[in-house]
Design a protein around this motif. Structure first.
Motif, mmCIF file in Angstrom:
data_model
loop_
_atom_site.group_PDB
_atom_site.id
_atom_site.type_symbol
_atom_site.label_atom_id
_atom_site.label_comp_id
_atom_site.label_asym_id
_atom_site.label_seq_id
_atom_site.Cartn_x
_atom_site.Cartn_y
_atom_site.Cartn_z
ATOM 1 N N ASP A 106 2.691 35.249 51.252
ATOM 2 C CA ASP A 106 3.981 35.322 51.943
ATOM 3 C C ASP A 106 3.786 35.338 53.462
ATOM 4 O O ASP A 106 4.521 34.680 54.206
ATOM 5 N N LEU A 107 2.800 36.099 53.935
ATOM 6 C CA LEU A 107 2.531 36.174 55.373
ATOM 7 C C LEU A 107 2.095 34.814 55.919
ATOM 8 O O LEU A 107 2.559 34.382 56.990
ATOM 9 N N SER A 108 1.235 34.112 55.183
ATOM 10 C CA SER A 108 0.785 32.789 55.620
ATOM 11 C C SER A 108 1.931 31.795 55.653
ATOM 12 O O SER A 108 2.026 30.970 56.566
ATOM 13 N N ALA A 109 2.812 31.862 54.658
ATOM 14 C CA ALA A 109 3.923 30.918 54.566
ATOM 15 C C ALA A 109 4.959 31.133 55.658
ATOM 16 O O ALA A 109 5.743 30.220 55.948
ATOM 17 N N LYS A 110 4.968 32.303 56.276
ATOM 18 C CA LYS A 110 5.974 32.601 57.300
ATOM 19 C C LYS A 110 5.323 32.783 58.669
ATOM 20 O O LYS A 110 5.381 31.907 59.527
ATOM 21 N N LYS A 111 4.657 33.900 58.877
ATOM 22 C CA LYS A 111 4.143 34.241 60.196
ATOM 23 C C LYS A 111 3.032 33.305 60.659
ATOM 24 O O LYS A 111 3.054 32.807 61.789
ATOM 25 N N VAL A 112 2.031 33.080 59.801
ATOM 26 C CA VAL A 112 0.903 32.226 60.197
ATOM 27 C C VAL A 112 1.374 30.814 60.487
ATOM 28 O O VAL A 112 0.970 30.193 61.479
ATOM 29 N N LEU A 113 2.255 30.312 59.641
ATOM 30 C CA LEU A 113 2.798 28.973 59.828
ATOM 31 C C LEU A 113 3.536 28.862 61.166
ATOM 32 O O LEU A 113 3.381 27.891 61.912
ATOM 33 N N ARG A 114 4.329 29.884 61.510
ATOM 34 C CA ARG A 114 5.090 29.841 62.754
ATOM 35 C C ARG A 114 4.187 29.957 63.972
ATOM 36 O O ARG A 114 4.485 29.385 65.024
ATOM 37 N N ILE A 115 3.079 30.680 63.843
ATOM 38 C CA ILE A 115 2.101 30.729 64.925
ATOM 39 C C ILE A 115 1.553 29.321 65.189
ATOM 40 O O ILE A 115 1.396 28.898 66.341
ATOM 41 N N GLY A 116 1.276 28.599 64.117
ATOM 42 C CA GLY A 116 0.787 27.228 64.266
ATOM 43 C C GLY A 116 1.775 26.336 64.991
ATOM 44 O O GLY A 116 1.399 25.535 65.851
ATOM 45 N N VAL A 117 3.059 26.457 64.658
ATOM 46 C CA VAL A 117 4.094 25.658 65.334
ATOM 47 C C VAL A 117 4.197 26.059 66.808
ATOM 48 O O VAL A 117 4.280 25.209 67.693
ATOM 49 N N ALA A 118 4.176 27.362 67.082
ATOM 50 C CA ALA A 118 4.289 27.844 68.458
ATOM 51 C C ALA A 118 3.172 27.297 69.333
ATOM 52 O O ALA A 118 3.396 26.889 70.484
#
Length: 343
Positions: A70-82
């Motif tokens: 769940d953390l990878s699908a949300k927070k980690v993914l958004r870090i990559g976009v940022a």
């Protein structure tokens, strides 16, 4: 009160990390496997990450890995976009020229409007229209994930996201193969070829592959044009967030999200810092590497959270929609190239 709350959060951090690490470890391992397959067999890393993630769908249903996935699908993914903001600078805009930038902005707006109209004609919802047209218009899988983060959620949200990521990755790969033939067949020069590839192919890696397969000039132009499209990610996400703000909850427990998501603010700050020369080249390269791996791990996690059966349930009209959007932006950019005299 705030100090006490912060203290409680700090005290709970070790237990949170303990809950997260199995899922983070497994998404990281699958991301490494996807990159290995890409490096050794030429398949797109994002596509491999998605398919491998879907194969491990059972890990997200129950067990020790759920919290980390769940953390990878949300927070980690958004870090990559940022962190994609590190690619952006004002110099890109100046180097490309006002007419080409205007063409790209018009193509993005027209593709999104086309997607909304086509989805309505096909009897599909506006959520699917926004996520597919936005990903086609801007930067493929990265845009799909950023847009999905701000759209009001329903029971089809994860299915729509995984379908869009899968579709734009496959379409990008097909474009990388066939667009050079089309460019040669209609007699585009190197600069026009670069504008065509950068303005139409969904994912950055495939843009680079297609461009440099023709010539260095075409590759450099295609990469530059593509990064201008990436620049449009933040304003488009903001517009989508404003336009859909009253349509339902985005986050858990029905929470109303902020007007501009934190990862979009971070994207803009990094782009501004890079434009002003505050980001050293070494830091920028390291940031882009972190971004690439974060996006890979994120898409692995998204794949793990969605079953292949649900993706296949999306229907043929959804496939027709995203293919039509891809054809539309291709024809729009080609028409603009000829109108502006770049061909």
């Amino acid at each position: 009160m705030n100090t006490a709350a912060a203290t409680r959060r700090l005290n709970s951090l070790p237990s949170m990390v303990q809950a997260w690490w199995p899922g983070l470890a497994v998404t990281g391992a699958v991301a490494i496997a996807a990159q290995f397959l890409s490096d050794h067999y030429g398949a797109p890393a994002m596509l491999m990450a998605l398919l491998l993630g879907i194969a491990f769908n059972f890990l997200s249903e129950e067990g020790r890995c759920v919290a980390g996935i769940d953390l990878s699908a949300k927070k980690v993914l958004r870090i990559g976009v940022a962190l994609l903001g590190m690619r952006i600078s004002v110099d890109l805009l100046v180097g490309l020229g006002a007419s080409t930038i205007l063409l790209l902005i018009c193509a993005i707006a027209a593709t999104i409007l086309f997607g909304l109209v086509a989805a309505r004609l096909l009897g599909r919802g506006w959520r699917l229209a926004l996520i597919t047209s936005g990903s086609v218009a801007i930067c493929g899988a990265s845009a799909a994930m950023a847009i999905a983060a701000v759209l009001p959620r329903n029971e089809f949200s994860e299915r729509n996201l995984i379908f869009t990521v899968l579709s734009v990755t496959v379409l990008s790969t097909l474009a990388m193969i066939f667009y050079p033939m089309i460019a040669e067949g209609i007699g585009l020069d190197a600069r026009a070829t670069g504008i065509f590839f950068g303005g139409t192919i969904h994912d950055v890696a495939q843009v680079v592959g297609a461009g440099f397969s023709v010539s260095p000039e075409a590759g450099e132009t295609a990469t530059l044009v593509k990064l201008i499209r990436v620049t449009m990610l933040a304003p488009v996400v903001l517009v989508f967030s404003l336009a859909t703000r009253g349509a339902g909850p985005v986050g858990e427990a029905g929470k109303r999200p902020p007007l501009l998501p934190g990862f979009v603010i971070a994207f803009l700050i990094l782009a501004a810092a890079n434009s002003l020369g505050f980001v050293p080249e070494a830091v920028s390269k390291a940031g882009m590497e972190v971004s690439r791996w974060a996006l890979l791990a994120g898409i692995v996690a998204v794949g793990m959270k969605t079953s292949l059966r649900r993706v296949l349930d999306v229907g043929g009209d959804a496939v027709a929609l995203i293919v039509a959007e891809t054809v539309f932006i291709g024809l729009f950019i080609l028409a603009g190239i000829y109108y502006l005299g770049h061909a």
